[in-house]
Design an enzyme around this catalytic site. Structure first.
Site, mmCIF file in Angstrom:
data_model
loop_
_atom_site.group_PDB
_atom_site.id
_atom_site.type_symbol
_atom_site.label_atom_id
_atom_site.label_comp_id
_atom_site.label_asym_id
_atom_site.label_seq_id
_atom_site.Cartn_x
_atom_site.Cartn_y
_atom_site.Cartn_z
ATOM 1 N N GLY A 239 0.534 -1.253 0.026
ATOM 2 C CA GLY A 239 0.071 -0.011 -0.210
ATOM 3 C C GLY A 239 0.823 1.196 0.211
ATOM 4 O O GLY A 239 0.339 2.349 -0.309
ATOM 5 N N GLU A 273 3.697 -7.051 1.709
ATOM 6 C CA GLU A 273 3.393 -7.322 0.456
ATOM 7 C C GLU A 273 3.486 -6.068 -0.452
ATOM 8 O O GLU A 273 2.380 -5.754 -1.066
ATOM 9 C CB GLU A 273 2.056 -7.955 0.479
ATOM 10 C CG GLU A 273 1.693 -9.061 1.270
ATOM 11 C CD GLU A 273 0.387 -9.350 1.496
ATOM 12 O OE1 GLU A 273 -0.525 -8.537 1.140
ATOM 13 O OE2 GLU A 273 -0.025 -10.506 1.973
ATOM 14 N N PRO A 274 4.482 -5.422 -0.680
ATOM 15 C CA PRO A 274 4.580 -4.212 -1.503
ATOM 16 C C PRO A 274 4.566 -4.730 -2.966
ATOM 17 O O PRO A 274 5.028 -5.574 -3.309
ATOM 18 C CB PRO A 274 6.069 -3.690 -1.240
ATOM 19 C CG PRO A 274 6.901 -4.913 -0.933
ATOM 20 C CD PRO A 274 5.995 -5.795 -0.105
ATOM 21 N N GLY A 275 3.814 -3.619 -3.693
ATOM 22 C CA GLY A 275 3.695 -4.107 -5.188
ATOM 23 C C GLY A 275 3.931 -2.849 -5.823
ATOM 24 O O GLY A 275 5.295 -2.443 -6.402
ATOM 25 N N ARG A 276 3.352 -1.841 -5.835
ATOM 26 C CA ARG A 276 3.212 -0.532 -6.491
ATOM 27 C C ARG A 276 4.931 0.193 -6.312
ATOM 28 O O ARG A 276 5.589 0.658 -7.151
ATOM 29 C CB ARG A 276 2.320 0.410 -6.210
ATOM 30 C CG ARG A 276 2.297 1.849 -6.930
ATOM 31 C CD ARG A 276 1.304 2.829 -6.232
ATOM 32 N NE ARG A 276 -0.007 2.227 -6.134
ATOM 33 C CZ ARG A 276 -0.977 2.685 -6.804
ATOM 34 N NH1 ARG A 276 -0.851 3.250 -8.100
ATOM 35 N NH2 ARG A 276 -2.392 2.056 -6.802
ATOM 36 N N ARG A 312 -4.816 3.045 -15.568
ATOM 37 C CA ARG A 312 -5.030 3.593 -14.259
ATOM 38 C C ARG A 312 -5.663 4.996 -14.532
ATOM 39 O O ARG A 312 -6.878 5.087 -13.735
ATOM 40 C CB ARG A 312 -3.786 3.915 -13.589
ATOM 41 C CG ARG A 312 -2.983 2.800 -12.918
ATOM 42 C CD ARG A 312 -1.436 3.019 -12.266
ATOM 43 N NE ARG A 312 -1.820 4.193 -11.727
ATOM 44 C CZ ARG A 312 -1.400 5.569 -11.872
ATOM 45 N NH1 ARG A 312 -0.824 5.736 -12.878
ATOM 46 N NH2 ARG A 312 -1.674 6.226 -10.866
ATOM 47 N N TYR A 316 -9.171 4.724 -12.392
ATOM 48 C CA TYR A 316 -9.407 5.382 -11.080
ATOM 49 C C TYR A 316 -8.986 6.777 -11.057
ATOM 50 O O TYR A 316 -8.345 7.302 -10.260
ATOM 51 C CB TYR A 316 -9.103 4.605 -9.748
ATOM 52 C CG TYR A 316 -7.656 4.350 -9.909
ATOM 53 C CD1 TYR A 316 -6.669 5.149 -8.916
ATOM 54 C CD2 TYR A 316 -7.200 3.211 -10.100
ATOM 55 C CE1 TYR A 316 -5.355 4.733 -8.756
ATOM 56 C CE2 TYR A 316 -5.915 2.476 -10.010
ATOM 57 C CZ TYR A 316 -5.143 3.547 -9.296
ATOM 58 O OH TYR A 316 -3.621 2.998 -9.357
ATOM 59 N N CYS A 343 -12.402 2.519 -27.541
ATOM 60 C CA CYS A 343 -13.151 3.437 -26.790
ATOM 61 C C CYS A 343 -13.001 3.289 -25.108
ATOM 62 O O CYS A 343 -12.716 2.146 -24.990
ATOM 63 C CB CYS A 343 -14.505 3.195 -27.347
ATOM 64 S SG CYS A 343 -15.436 1.749 -26.670
HETATM 65 C C1 LIG Z 1 -2.906 -4.941 -4.139
HETATM 66 C C2 LIG Z 1 -2.245 -5.955 -2.830
HETATM 67 C C3 LIG Z 1 -1.329 -5.717 -2.332
HETATM 68 C C4 LIG Z 1 0.041 -4.591 -2.872
HETATM 69 O O1 LIG Z 1 -0.590 -3.117 -2.834
HETATM 70 P P1 LIG Z 1 0.467 -2.101 -3.409
HETATM 71 O O2 LIG Z 1 -0.234 -0.740 -3.090
HETATM 72 O O3 LIG Z 1 0.556 -2.406 -4.628
HETATM 73 O O4 LIG Z 1 1.758 -2.116 -2.352
HETATM 74 C C5 LIG Z 1 -0.693 -6.250 -1.220
HETATM 75 N N1 LIG Z 1 -1.545 -6.959 -0.694
HETATM 76 C C6 LIG Z 1 -2.887 -7.343 -1.127
HETATM 77 C C7 LIG Z 1 -3.633 -8.276 -0.420
HETATM 78 C C8 LIG Z 1 -3.057 -6.760 -2.148
HETATM 79 O O5 LIG Z 1 -4.408 -7.037 -2.792
#
Ligand SMILES: *Cc1c(COP(=O)(O)O)cnc(C)c1O
Length: 343
Positions: A239, A273-276, A312, A316, A343
């Site tokens: 997050g 759990e980092p992603g972004r 994106r 949103y 479209c």
């Molecule tokens: C999307 C998600 C993440 C990653 O969120 P980021 O904002 O990309 O860091 C981690 N855990 C869960 C369960 C998610 O759905």
């Protein structure tokens, strides 16, 4: 975007001219910088050493094999939400024991696949899921290691469509029901309950929501222990926000200090759990202008990448910077709406 820079007006990814890639393979294409991915991962990992945290990369942020493989080589685990993502993570070289399986919609077949492959942790989102997980584990004569995703009822103060920790959101188990569910789980033969998980949303640019959520979950850990349950793991989700247009998200070190402050003394194995934050500013979408078109009120520039390639803004209302590959060609600037073929 440190690894995407201009030299003599030409945009480069690390040492490679974007125009050269484009003339070799055509457009549109995504271009990722391995050095940016590596730096982002290491910055996060270093920050989290103070709480001894392990990183499970949230695969939905970018499920490209080369991207997952880069993190796998750096020692990352994976956070996944489908059998397809489990397969991608395994194929990229992430060991099953380092995979955590999240998501509200795990099917019985997906659960069977994951248990058969000895996935390290199931982040359970409902009682219904818990019961299926138990049934399948018993069928396979295995035990599923489970943590319970808490819905802490915290507003992440991010865009509505990427908020996941409020009572009205579909995610997690209401914090008031956690004790009951944990007790139920502890009595099931196929389940080993080991802790809790929380993930309240994406692109958070302030620490307050994290602080509230982590504090609530920390209290819950104490409550569970006081009731005689074993709680050894805590998964704090992802997050952390990034810069798109002047935002000032917390630094990983500040975030880690907050973690230490809220749950650091509970003797828990921590997962993140980092992603972004790992991938968001490590890649670009390269597209060419196909056409320009003027109507009575607008000037359109039509490019060969579409909204499904850069979702994106449509999904949103997100801001996304646009930059020329060749700065020298863009001397006479005019306003225009950049649009794609669909479209
Ligand atoms: C999307 C998600 C993440 C990653 O969120 P980021 O904002 O990309 O860091 C981690 N855990 C869960 C369960 C998610 O759905």
């Amino acid at each position: 975007m440190n690894d995407f820079k201009y030299s003599d007006g030409q945009l480069f990814a690390e040492d490679v001219a974007i125009a050269d890639i484009a003339s070799n393979i055509g457009t549109p294409f995504y271009c990722y910088s391995k050095s940016a991915l590596t730096r982002h991962y290491e910055t996060m990992a270093n920050a989290l050493t103070c709480v001894n945290g392990r990183i499970c990369y949230a695969v939905k942020a970018n499920s490209n094999q080369a991207v997952i493989r880069t993190f796998a080589k750096l020692g990352a685990g994976a956070d996944v939400v489908s059998e397809g993502e489990v397969r991608r993570a395994l194929f990229a070289g992430i060991p099953a024991t380092k995979i955590v399986y999240s998501g509200v919609g795990k099917t019985r077949e997906e659960i069977r696949f994951a248990i058969s492959n000895n996935i390290g942790q199931f982040n359970v989102e409902s009682v219904g899921e818990l019961l299926i997980l138990n049934e399948v584990a018993v069928e396979l004569s295995k035990t599923a290691t489970a943590v319970f995703r808490v819905n802490p009822n915290v507003d992440a103060q991010t865009h509505d469509k990427i908020s996941t920790g409020r009572q009205e959101d579909k995610f997690g188990i209401d914090i008031d029901h956690i004790l009951d569910v944990y007790r139920q789980a502890a009595a099931l033969p196929g389940i080993e309950p080991v802790g809790l998980a929380v993930h309240i949303g994406s692109q958070l640019t302030t620490l307050n929501p994290f602080q509230e959520a982590f504090s609530r979950v920390g209290l819950m850990v104490k409550t569970l222990r006081a009731a005689g349950h074993t709680v050894s793991r805590l998964d704090l989700g992802g997050g952390l926000g990034i810069v798109y247009d002047g935002e000032q998200p917390p630094e990983p070190e500040t975030y880690a200090a907050l973690v230490a402050d809220t749950v650091g003394k509970l003797d828990l194995e921590l997962t993140f759990e980092p992603g972004r934050v790992l991938v968001g500013n490590a890649g670009i979408l390269v597209t060419s202008v196909v056409q320009t078109k003027e109507t009575k009120t607008k000037r359109f520039v039509v490019v060969d990448a579409a909204m499904n390639d850069l979702i994106r803004p449509t999904l949103y209302d997100a801001f996304h910077a646009v930059a020329p590959v060749n700065e020298n060609k863009s001397k006479n600037q005019q306003s225009a709406e950049i649009v794609g073929p669909v479209c």
